[in-house]
Write a protein that holds these residues in place. Structure first.
Motif, PDB file in Angstrom:
ATOM      1  N   SER A  62       0.893  -1.298  -0.109  1.00 10.34           N
ATOM      2  CA  SER A  62      -0.052  -0.247   0.151  1.00 10.34           C
ATOM      3  C   SER A  62       0.911   1.243   0.041  1.00 10.34           C
ATOM      4  CB  SER A  62      -0.999   0.106   1.151  1.00 10.34           C
ATOM      5  OG  SER A  62      -0.221   0.184   2.381  1.00 10.34           O
ATOM      6  N   SER A  63       0.203   2.486   0.048  1.00 11.91           N
ATOM      7  CA  SER A  63       1.203   3.538  -0.108  1.00 11.91           C
ATOM      8  C   SER A  63       2.103   3.749   1.345  1.00 11.91           C
ATOM      9  CB  SER A  63       0.221   4.831  -0.248  1.00 11.91           C
ATOM     10  OG  SER A  63      -0.614   5.015   0.910  1.00 11.91           O
ATOM     11  N   ASP A  64       1.891   3.052   2.261  1.00  8.75           N
ATOM     12  CA  ASP A  64       2.641   3.150   3.454  1.00  8.75           C
ATOM     13  C   ASP A  64       3.310   1.937   4.167  1.00  8.75           C
ATOM     14  OD1 ASP A  64       0.228   2.064   4.144  1.00  8.75           O
ATOM     15  OD2 ASP A  64       0.096   3.382   6.089  1.00  8.75           O
ATOM     16  N   GLU A  65       3.104   0.666   3.074  1.00 12.03           N
ATOM     17  CA  GLU A  65       3.882  -0.493   3.516  1.00 12.03           C
ATOM     18  C   GLU A  65       4.544  -1.240   2.494  1.00 12.03           C
ATOM     19  OE1 GLU A  65       2.489  -4.851   5.284  1.00 12.03           O
ATOM     20  OE2 GLU A  65       0.992  -3.331   5.509  1.00 12.03           O
ATOM     21  N   SER A  66       5.846  -1.344   2.707  1.00  8.21           N
ATOM     22  CA  SER A  66       6.846  -2.316   1.728  1.00  8.21           C
ATOM     23  C   SER A  66       7.116  -3.426   2.244  1.00  8.21           C
ATOM     24  CB  SER A  66       7.692  -1.387   1.207  1.00  8.21           C
ATOM     25  OG  SER A  66       7.433  -0.179   0.771  1.00  8.21           O
ATOM     26  N   ARG A  67       7.361  -4.640   1.522  1.00  6.86           N
ATOM     27  CA  ARG A  67       7.858  -5.682   2.199  1.00  6.86           C
ATOM     28  C   ARG A  67       9.045  -6.491   1.092  1.00  6.86           C
ATOM     29  NH1 ARG A  67       2.266  -8.724   3.578  1.00  6.86           N
ATOM     30  NH2 ARG A  67       1.434  -7.141   5.073  1.00  6.86           N
ATOM     31  N   ILE A  68       9.837  -7.185   1.738  1.00  2.00           N
ATOM     32  CA  ILE A  68      10.771  -7.973   1.047  1.00  2.00           C
ATOM     33  C   ILE A  68      10.680  -9.334   1.658  1.00  2.00           C
ATOM     34  CG2 ILE A  68      13.221  -8.359   0.755  1.00  2.00           C
ATOM     35  CD1 ILE A  68      13.689  -5.170   0.979  1.00  2.00           C
ATOM     36  N   TYR A  69      10.332 -10.362   0.722  1.00  3.71           N
ATOM     37  CA  TYR A  69      10.409 -11.804   0.938  1.00  3.71           C
ATOM     38  C   TYR A  69      11.415 -12.591   0.105  1.00  3.71           C
ATOM     39  CZ  TYR A  69       5.673 -10.402   2.447  1.00  3.71           C
ATOM     40  OH  TYR A  69       4.487  -9.800   3.133  1.00  3.71           O
ATOM     41  N   ASN A  70      11.883 -13.580   1.134  1.00  7.91           N
ATOM     42  CA  ASN A  70      12.505 -14.809   0.364  1.00  7.91           C
ATOM     43  C   ASN A  70      11.575 -16.040   0.328  1.00  7.91           C
ATOM     44  OD1 ASN A  70      14.045 -16.966  -0.519  1.00  7.91           O
ATOM     45  ND2 ASN A  70      15.818 -16.623   0.901  1.00  7.91           N
ATOM     46  N   HIS A  71      11.056 -16.511  -0.782  1.00 11.48           N
ATOM     47  CA  HIS A  71      10.079 -17.409  -0.852  1.00 11.48           C
ATOM     48  C   HIS A  71      10.608 -18.837  -0.518  1.00 11.48           C
ATOM     49  CE1 HIS A  71       6.236 -15.264  -1.667  1.00 11.48           C
ATOM     50  NE2 HIS A  71       6.843 -14.357  -2.053  1.00 11.48           N
ATOM     51  N   TYR A  72      11.956 -18.776  -0.426  1.00  9.37           N
ATOM     52  CA  TYR A  72      12.587 -20.021  -0.331  1.00  9.37           C
ATOM     53  C   TYR A  72      12.476 -20.357   1.072  1.00  9.37           C
ATOM     54  CZ  TYR A  72      14.299 -20.078  -5.021  1.00  9.37           C
ATOM     55  OH  TYR A  72      14.694 -20.073  -6.312  1.00  9.37           O
ATOM     56  N   ASN A  73      12.746 -21.577   1.686  1.00  9.63           N
ATOM     57  CA  ASN A  73      12.790 -21.654   3.081  1.00  9.63           C
ATOM     58  C   ASN A  73      13.955 -21.106   3.749  1.00  9.63           C
ATOM     59  OD1 ASN A  73      10.326 -22.774   3.352  1.00  9.63           O
ATOM     60  ND2 ASN A  73      11.211 -24.921   2.544  1.00  9.63           N
ATOM     61  N   GLY A  74      15.191 -20.686   3.069  1.00  7.47           N
ATOM     62  CA  GLY A  74      16.314 -20.150   3.527  1.00  7.47           C
ATOM     63  C   GLY A  74      16.414 -18.804   4.125  1.00  7.47           C
ATOM     64  N   SER A  75      17.548 -18.297   4.158  1.00  8.29           N
ATOM     65  CA  SER A  75      17.556 -16.856   4.777  1.00  8.29           C
ATOM     66  C   SER A  75      17.642 -15.571   3.725  1.00  8.29           C
ATOM     67  CB  SER A  75      19.132 -16.945   5.338  1.00  8.29           C
ATOM     68  OG  SER A  75      19.247 -17.885   6.207  1.00  8.29           O
ATOM     69  N   LEU A  76      17.583 -14.661   4.027  1.00  7.01           N
ATOM     70  CA  LEU A  76      17.533 -13.543   3.507  1.00  7.01           C
ATOM     71  C   LEU A  76      19.036 -12.536   3.934  1.00  7.01           C
ATOM     72  CD1 LEU A  76      16.191 -11.669   1.259  1.00  7.01           C
ATOM     73  CD2 LEU A  76      14.782 -10.527   3.237  1.00  7.01           C
ATOM     74  N   THR A  77      19.904 -12.518   3.190  1.00  6.72           N
ATOM     75  CA  THR A  77      21.028 -11.909   3.678  1.00  6.72           C
ATOM     76  C   THR A  77      21.388 -10.384   3.094  1.00  6.72           C
ATOM     77  OG1 THR A  77      22.359 -13.240   2.056  1.00  6.72           O
ATOM     78  CG2 THR A  77      22.056 -14.142   4.123  1.00  6.72           C
ATOM     79  N   PHE A  78      22.265  -9.707   3.890  1.00  8.48           N
ATOM     80  CA  PHE A  78      22.540  -8.469   3.500  1.00  8.48           C
ATOM     81  C   PHE A  78      23.974  -8.246   3.739  1.00  8.48           C
ATOM     82  CE2 PHE A  78      18.036  -8.249   5.028  1.00  8.48           C
ATOM     83  CZ  PHE A  78      17.575  -7.518   4.028  1.00  8.48           C
ATOM     84  N   GLY A  79      24.671  -7.521   2.691  1.00  6.57           N
ATOM     85  CA  GLY A  79      26.080  -7.468   2.919  1.00  6.57           C
ATOM     86  C   GLY A  79      26.738  -6.178   1.993  1.00  6.57           C
ATOM     87  N   ILE A  80      27.880  -6.206   2.214  1.00  9.64           N
ATOM     88  CA  ILE A  80      28.387  -4.941   1.533  1.00  9.64           C
ATOM     89  C   ILE A  80      29.790  -5.711   1.094  1.00  9.64           C
ATOM     90  CG2 ILE A  80      29.770  -2.675   2.100  1.00  9.64           C
ATOM     91  CD1 ILE A  80      27.634  -2.439   4.425  1.00  9.64           C
ATOM     92  N   SER A  81      30.171  -5.057  -0.088  1.00  6.18           N
ATOM     93  CA  SER A  81      31.423  -5.581  -0.686  1.00  6.18           C
ATOM     94  C   SER A  81      31.558  -7.167  -0.873  1.00  6.18           C
ATOM     95  CB  SER A  81      32.748  -4.989  -0.165  1.00  6.18           C
ATOM     96  OG  SER A  81      32.544  -3.748  -0.369  1.00  6.18           O
TER      97      SER A  81
END
Length: 186
Positions: A62-81
């Motif tokens: 909606s105009s005030d809600e954003s989502r990020i999903y991993n539809h696998y059963n694994g992890s969602l990872t964030f990194g740099i370089s």
């Protein structure tokens, strides 16, 4: 529909259901990208080459809600370089660890500040630090890092104990006058 070609093979094409990217994206990886665009909601999904329902989905609900999903059963990872810094999986959120064991699991590979919680500016900071010495072993310090810093412990929304910036400990008082000041209500 619009199709962009490179070396006589399709790389980017629009279809009635969205945008398809085929061919080599990075190295030998192939993917399908689907989009659904709307002023109030839409999705952007990156699927694997098999085109199954799994993948990374970025969604504007909606105009005030954003989502990020991993539809696998694994992890969602964030990194740099290309170095992982944070991982979210079914167990919890891990910072400094690839396998969080708790809802929030913060780890540091070396001795030092583990976590910092700041108020309106850097002078209002609560720091958790780990250190070790041969005589005392491991030490974990909770430091109210400010000239007027106070550490208060409360239960049921009522303060029960306070350590003021002079190091005085008060139980039952918010103004301890000695190294240990206990005040009873009776």
């Amino acid at each position: 529909p619009v199709t962009l070609y490179h070396n006589d093979s399709a790389k980017l094409a629009t279809t009635s259901s969205g945008i398809d990217v085929t061919g080599s994206i990075v190295g030998s990886t192939t993917a399908t990208i689907e989009t659904g665009l709307n002023l109030e909601s839409g999705t952007f999904t990156i699927k694997n080459a098999t085109g199954d329902s799994n993948g990374l989905k970025i969604s504007q609900e909606s105009s005030d809600e954003s989502r990020i999903y991993n539809h696998y059963n694994g992890s969602l990872t964030f990194g740099i370089s290309n170095s992982e810094k944070m991982r979210l999986n079914a167990t919890g959120l891990g910072i400094g660890t690839t396998s969080p064991a708790r809802l929030l699991d913060v780890q540091r590979a070396t001795i030092g500040d583990v976590a910092s919680f700041r108020g309106s500016d850097a002078t209002r900071e609560l720091v958790i630090t780990s250190s070790t010495t041969t005589s005392t072993g491991d030490t974990y310090t909770l430091n109210a890092n400010s000239s007027n810093g106070v550490i208060a412990i409360a239960t049921n929304s009522s303060e029960r104990m306070r350590i003021n910036n002079s190091g005085n400990v008060g139980i039952g008082t918010t103004s301890p006058t000695g190294k240990l000041n206990i005040v009873s209500g009776s």
